[in-house]
Scaffold this motif. Structure first.
Motif, PDB file in Angstrom:
ATOM      1  N   UNK A 125     -34.331 -73.064 -26.784  1.00  0.00           N
ATOM      2  CA  UNK A 125     -35.584 -73.264 -26.068  1.00  0.00           C
ATOM      3  C   UNK A 125     -36.556 -74.124 -26.873  1.00  0.00           C
ATOM      4  N   UNK A 126     -36.676 -73.834 -28.165  1.00  0.00           N
ATOM      5  CA  UNK A 126     -37.586 -74.612 -29.019  1.00  0.00           C
ATOM      6  C   UNK A 126     -37.117 -76.064 -29.158  1.00  0.00           C
ATOM      7  N   UNK A 127     -35.809 -76.237 -29.295  1.00  0.00           N
ATOM      8  CA  UNK A 127     -35.277 -77.586 -29.471  1.00  0.00           C
ATOM      9  C   UNK A 127     -35.455 -78.434 -28.214  1.00  0.00           C
ATOM     10  N   UNK A 128     -35.280 -77.817 -27.047  1.00  0.00           N
ATOM     11  CA  UNK A 128     -35.416 -78.570 -25.795  1.00  0.00           C
ATOM     12  C   UNK A 128     -36.853 -79.005 -25.535  1.00  0.00           C
ATOM     13  N   UNK A 143     -28.078 -86.845 -25.921  1.00  0.00           N
ATOM     14  CA  UNK A 143     -26.779 -86.388 -26.403  1.00  0.00           C
ATOM     15  C   UNK A 143     -26.921 -85.113 -27.226  1.00  0.00           C
ATOM     16  N   UNK A 144     -27.970 -85.046 -28.030  1.00  0.00           N
ATOM     17  CA  UNK A 144     -28.221 -83.859 -28.838  1.00  0.00           C
ATOM     18  C   UNK A 144     -28.528 -82.667 -27.945  1.00  0.00           C
ATOM     19  N   UNK A 145     -29.295 -82.897 -26.870  1.00  0.00           N
ATOM     20  CA  UNK A 145     -29.638 -81.817 -25.939  1.00  0.00           C
ATOM     21  C   UNK A 145     -28.390 -81.259 -25.264  1.00  0.00           C
ATOM     22  N   UNK A 146     -27.517 -82.159 -24.784  1.00  0.00           N
ATOM     23  CA  UNK A 146     -26.291 -81.717 -24.123  1.00  0.00           C
ATOM     24  C   UNK A 146     -25.405 -80.926 -25.077  1.00  0.00           C
ATOM     25  N   UNK A 147     -25.324 -81.376 -26.322  1.00  0.00           N
ATOM     26  CA  UNK A 147     -24.520 -80.684 -27.324  1.00  0.00           C
ATOM     27  C   UNK A 147     -25.086 -79.297 -27.629  1.00  0.00           C
ATOM     28  N   UNK A 202     -26.087 -90.430 -22.002  1.00  0.00           N
ATOM     29  CA  UNK A 202     -26.123 -90.768 -23.420  1.00  0.00           C
ATOM     30  C   UNK A 202     -25.422 -92.078 -23.730  1.00  0.00           C
ATOM     31  N   UNK A 203     -24.519 -92.505 -22.832  1.00  0.00           N
ATOM     32  CA  UNK A 203     -23.815 -93.771 -23.036  1.00  0.00           C
ATOM     33  C   UNK A 203     -24.746 -94.969 -22.904  1.00  0.00           C
ATOM     34  N   UNK A 204     -25.954 -94.732 -22.402  1.00  0.00           N
ATOM     35  CA  UNK A 204     -26.949 -95.809 -22.283  1.00  0.00           C
ATOM     36  C   UNK A 204     -27.889 -95.863 -23.487  1.00  0.00           C
ATOM     37  N   UNK A 205     -27.665 -94.995 -24.458  1.00  0.00           N
ATOM     38  CA  UNK A 205     -28.555 -94.955 -25.618  1.00  0.00           C
ATOM     39  C   UNK A 205     -28.580 -96.305 -26.330  1.00  0.00           C
ATOM     40  N   UNK A 238     -24.717 -80.917 -17.161  1.00  0.00           N
ATOM     41  CA  UNK A 238     -24.388 -81.190 -18.560  1.00  0.00           C
ATOM     42  C   UNK A 238     -23.631 -82.502 -18.681  1.00  0.00           C
ATOM     43  N   UNK A 239     -22.695 -82.737 -17.755  1.00  0.00           N
ATOM     44  CA  UNK A 239     -21.983 -84.013 -17.741  1.00  0.00           C
ATOM     45  C   UNK A 239     -22.949 -85.166 -17.516  1.00  0.00           C
TER      46      UNK A 239
END
Length: 229
Positions: free
Chosen positions: A12-15, A23-27, A117-120, A110-111
């Protein structure tokens, strides 16, 4: 509950971080759900010694986990104390958390994060992956038909080679940077037009009462036109 909240509270804190990468959020979402599942499968046995120690310290009577559970009105049941506390209470609480996460972060959502993330643009679009972006397009089946998907293959190739050589993209680190620039490049809606559109959306009930003929008549008189509407 403390152990469960320790897992879910971290996510929750990280989001809520403003600098969190997609990508970090999905992971982190996937990792938290896997940690909860592992917690459900193994943690009850680890909690029992802690509970016993707490009870001994505070002189609280403890139950034999292998004895039959005594329910309401001192009625004996056919299930053991361990079954009651592990399956009916512990597992149920963890399953509620897992269900809530699955509802909020479905496999598709999630997908979606992973494909985006491929657009980063970080490190000159090092994460660019055309196959993931094509999968992203297929998730929006009402926006991309078969013909659009064929065109998208070439468009993504052009996009990649155009961006890695464009100085405007070199300093970007997140998708939000890319989004802001692309919005600025494509946004051609003037303030007046946008305000009028918002007004129509907000005042829906009032506009329902306006007759179409009156609108057409007003529009026709605004300027000289070649034909009658």
């Amino acid at each position: 509950m403390y152990d469960i909240l320790r897992l879910t509270g971290t996510l929750s804190k990280q989001l809520q971080r403003k600098d969190l990468d997609i990508l970090e959020a999905a992971s982190m979402v996937r990792g938290t759900m896997e940690a909860l599942q592992s917690f459900r499968n193994t943690w009850f046995s680890s909690i029992l010694p802690k509970v016993s120690s707490f009870c001994q310290t505070h002189k609280i009577d403890t139950l034999d986990m292998e004895e039959l559970y005594i329910g309401a009105r001192n009625c004996k049941t056919t299930k053991t104390n361990r079954f009651h506390f592990e399956v009916e209470i512990f597992n149920t609480v963890v399953d509620m958390q897992l269900t809530e996460y699955q509802d909020r972060f479905s496999k598709t959502s999630t997908q979606l994060l992973e494909y985006m993330g491929a657009l980063s643009p970080c490190d000159s679009f090092a994460q660019f992956d055309k196959s993931k972006l094509l999968k992203l397009g297929r998730l929006y089946k009402y926006d991309f038909d078969d013909s659009d998907m064929i065109d998208l293959v070439g468009q993504l190739e052009i996009f990649y080679h155009s961006c890695i050589k464009d100085e405007r993209f070199t300093s970007f680190k997140e998708i939000s940077d890319l989004s802001r620039l692309m919005t600025d490049l494509r946004n051609k809606i003037g303030d007046d037009f946008l305000n009028d559109t918002l007004l129509c959306n907000v005042e829906t009930e009032a506009l329902v009462k306006v007759e179409n003929e009156k609108v057409i008549e007003r529009f026709q008189k605004m300027s000289a036109r070649r034909g009658q509407i």
